[in-house]
Each structure stands twice: as structure tokens, then as C-alpha cells.
Design a protein around this motif. Structure first.
Motif, PDB file in Angstrom:
ATOM      1  N   LYS A   1       0.950  -0.914  -0.082  1.00 29.31           N
ATOM      2  CA  LYS A   1       0.236  -0.083   0.180  1.00 29.31           C
ATOM      3  C   LYS A   1       0.448   1.273  -0.027  1.00 29.31           C
TER       4      LYS A   1
ATOM      5  N   GLY B   1      -9.020   8.422  -2.316  1.00 28.57           N
ATOM      6  CA  GLY B   1      -9.397   7.284  -1.486  1.00 28.57           C
ATOM      7  C   GLY B   1      -9.002   7.016  -0.548  1.00 28.57           C
ATOM      8  N   SER B   2      -9.367   5.388   0.048  1.00 27.83           N
ATOM      9  CA  SER B   2      -8.942   3.999   1.334  1.00 27.83           C
ATOM     10  C   SER B   2      -7.543   4.970   1.420  1.00 27.83           C
ATOM     11  N   VAL B   3      -6.245   4.589   0.125  1.00 25.93           N
ATOM     12  CA  VAL B   3      -4.784   4.625   0.444  1.00 25.93           C
ATOM     13  C   VAL B   3      -4.541   5.759   1.114  1.00 25.93           C
TER      14      VAL B   3
ATOM     15  N   THR C   1      -8.829  -4.834  -0.869  1.00 25.94           N
ATOM     16  CA  THR C   1      -9.757  -5.134  -1.858  1.00 25.94           C
ATOM     17  C   THR C   1      -9.251  -3.858  -2.226  1.00 25.94           C
ATOM     18  N   SER C   2      -9.179  -2.979  -2.061  1.00 28.16           N
ATOM     19  CA  SER C   2      -8.665  -1.745  -2.189  1.00 28.16           C
ATOM     20  C   SER C   2      -8.312  -1.308  -4.200  1.00 28.16           C
ATOM     21  N   ASP C   3      -8.962  -0.581  -4.155  1.00 32.62           N
ATOM     22  CA  ASP C   3      -8.247   0.266  -5.278  1.00 32.62           C
ATOM     23  C   ASP C   3      -7.672   1.414  -5.669  1.00 32.62           C
TER      24      ASP C   3
ATOM     25  N   GLU D   1      -6.890   3.759   4.667  1.00 31.46           N
ATOM     26  CA  GLU D   1      -8.152   2.464   5.201  1.00 31.46           C
ATOM     27  C   GLU D   1      -8.081   1.584   4.426  1.00 31.46           C
ATOM     28  N   ALA D   2      -7.264   1.638   3.775  1.00 28.33           N
ATOM     29  CA  ALA D   2      -6.943   0.884   2.335  1.00 28.33           C
ATOM     30  C   ALA D   2      -7.260  -0.663   2.627  1.00 28.33           C
ATOM     31  N   THR D   3      -7.590  -2.219   2.210  1.00 26.74           N
ATOM     32  CA  THR D   3      -8.257  -2.697   2.828  1.00 26.74           C
ATOM     33  C   THR D   3      -7.350  -3.757   1.326  1.00 26.74           C
TER      34      THR D   3
ATOM     35  N   TRP E   1      -2.527  -3.139  -9.529  1.00 26.20           N
ATOM     36  CA  TRP E   1      -3.143  -1.841  -8.389  1.00 26.20           C
ATOM     37  C   TRP E   1      -4.691  -2.063  -9.608  1.00 26.20           C
TER      38      TRP E   1
END
Length: 238
Positions: free
Chosen positions: A6, A31-33, A41-43, A37-39, A66
């Protein structure tokens, strides 16, 4: 899919821009990264500004390890999305721009970020009293459907509808942005963590045991400040 760590999200995004949008005027990674908050499956959510594009569009890629969602705008089309997000009270584009890490900039992105920040700070348009009463009626109707229902399959979908109606009602009557899917809980948490936990617990108990009492108490509490459940006197189109 995400074989890159990540921490390499920015590097991957920069490589993506260099390959697919080398002549763009600016780009942001959101976004989440960005939020930490990335998981698995995050893009990567990338906003691209290219003034040579006649229209805005969205496209999905698999690149540099990715899944990538790219949102392409010229230097005016994003304003329409800001306006539409404001009207629906879901600030997807303003939030991406506000939180985004700048990947490329021809000296204009900070001004667009400021537009986004001002819109987010402003909050959504205030509901009219008529809108509040209408939403109050449909919440009351869904609650009574749930109370009277004895079919487990039907109860599940009634509860889903009620959860959405109540979450939107609480947020909008308090001039808060709403969300969709995972952003429902995030929007509620940003507004009131205590209420959100009560909300989650009430529906969690129902989904696990079928007990409706906590949902009933929660909804009645939400509607209390507006006179409670509403049925008699409701009218549309008269």
C-alpha cells in the motif's frame, strides 16, 4: 491483485499517469489509500484533469499491481459534478478532490481543492418542513410494516429500507452529508459516534435474533423531536 504494498500507491499512481495521461494538466490520488483505510481489495481512485477532453468520463483499469478507477475531467466539467453532488447531498467528487494527494499540477489544483473544501464545509441544503414531514411519514410506514410483519424474508428487506430511511433522516435534518454503502456508517460516525453505535447495535440484534424492540426504540427516539410517528394528515399531490 494488489501485489504492490500500500505504501507504493503513490508510485503506482504516478506511473499510471505517466503511461495513460502523460499530457494531462493535473492529477490527484484519492480514496482509501490516502485516508489510511486501505484493505486487500482497495483500489486506487485517481482524478485526472485534462483540458483537451470535451466531456468527463470514468474508466477502470488493472495496472501496476492495482485495480484503478480513473475519473477524467476538463477544467470546467468537474463543477457540474460538484453541483450534482451538492444537490444529492453525497459529496463524492468534492471529497476526492479535497483529500487527494497531488500527482501532477499545472498550478491550478489548489484552487479546485479550495472550491471542494468550501463546499464540504458548507454542508448540504437544508430540508424544508414539508420534506421532513414526508420523510417522517415514510419512516413511520416502514416501521409499522416491520412491526406487523411475520415473514422473515420480508422483514429483512423492510429492515434494510428502514435503516436507509433513518440514516438519511438523521443526517439531513442535521445538515450533514449522507453516504452510500460503506459511507452510510462513515457519515453517521462523523456526525455522532454514540448514536451510530446505537443504530448499529439495534439492527445487528435484529439481523442476528429477529428481535425488533431496539429498532422500534431507536426510530421512535429519532422521530420524537418531530412529533413522533406520522400518519394522519399526510398528503401528496392534493
Amino acid at each position: 491483485m494488489n501485489h504492490l504494498k500500500k505504501g507504493n500507491a503513490i508510485e503506482a499512481a504516478q506511473q499510471f499517469i505517466a503511461k495513460h495521461f502523460p499530457h494531462c494538466d493535473g492529477a490527484l490520488l484519492a480514496g482509501s489509500v490516502v485516508r489510511g483505510e486501505a484493505t486487500e481489495t482497495s483500489d486506487l481512485d485517481i482524478v485526472v484533469f485534462d483540458n483537451h477532453r470535451m466531456t468527463s468520463y470514468r474508466e477502470s483499469f488493472i495496472a501496476f499491481g492495482w485495480a484503478i478507477e480513473v475519473f477524467v475531467h476538463n477544467l470546467t466539467s468537474y463543477k457540474q459534478f460538484f453541483d450534482e453532488d451538492y444537490k444529492r447531498a453525497r459529496p463524492s467528487m468534492p471529497r476526492m478532490v479535497s483529500e487527494g494527494i497531488i500527482l501532477k499540477d499545472n498550478s491550478f489544483i489548489e484552487s479546485i481543492k479550495e472550491e471542494a473544501n468550501q463546499l464540504l464545509k458548507k454542508g448540504p441544503e437544508e430540508w424544508s418542513q414539508q420534506t421532513i414531514k414526508t420523510k417522517q411519514y415514510f419512516i413511520s410506514d416502514a416501521l409499522n410494516d416491520l412491526i406487523g410483519c411475520s415473514n422473515k424474508a420480508e422483514e429483512l428487506f423492510i429492515a434494510n429500507t428502514l435503516a436507509e430511511l433513518v440514516s438519511v433522516f438523521v443526517l439531513r435534518t442535521n445538515r450533514q452529508w449522507i453516504g452510500h454503502s460503506k459511507w452510510v456508517v462513515r457519515a453517521l460516525m462523523q456526525y455522532d459516534e454514540t448514536f451510530t453505535q446505537q443504530f448499529i447495535n439495534a439492527f445487528d440484534i435484529f439481523y442476528k435474533t429477529g428481535a425488533k424492540e431496539q429498532i422500534i426504540k431507536l426510530v421512535d427516539k429519532v422521530l420524537e423531536s418531530y412529533g413522533g410517528q406520522f400518519f394522519e394528515g399526510f398528503s401528496i399531490g392534493k
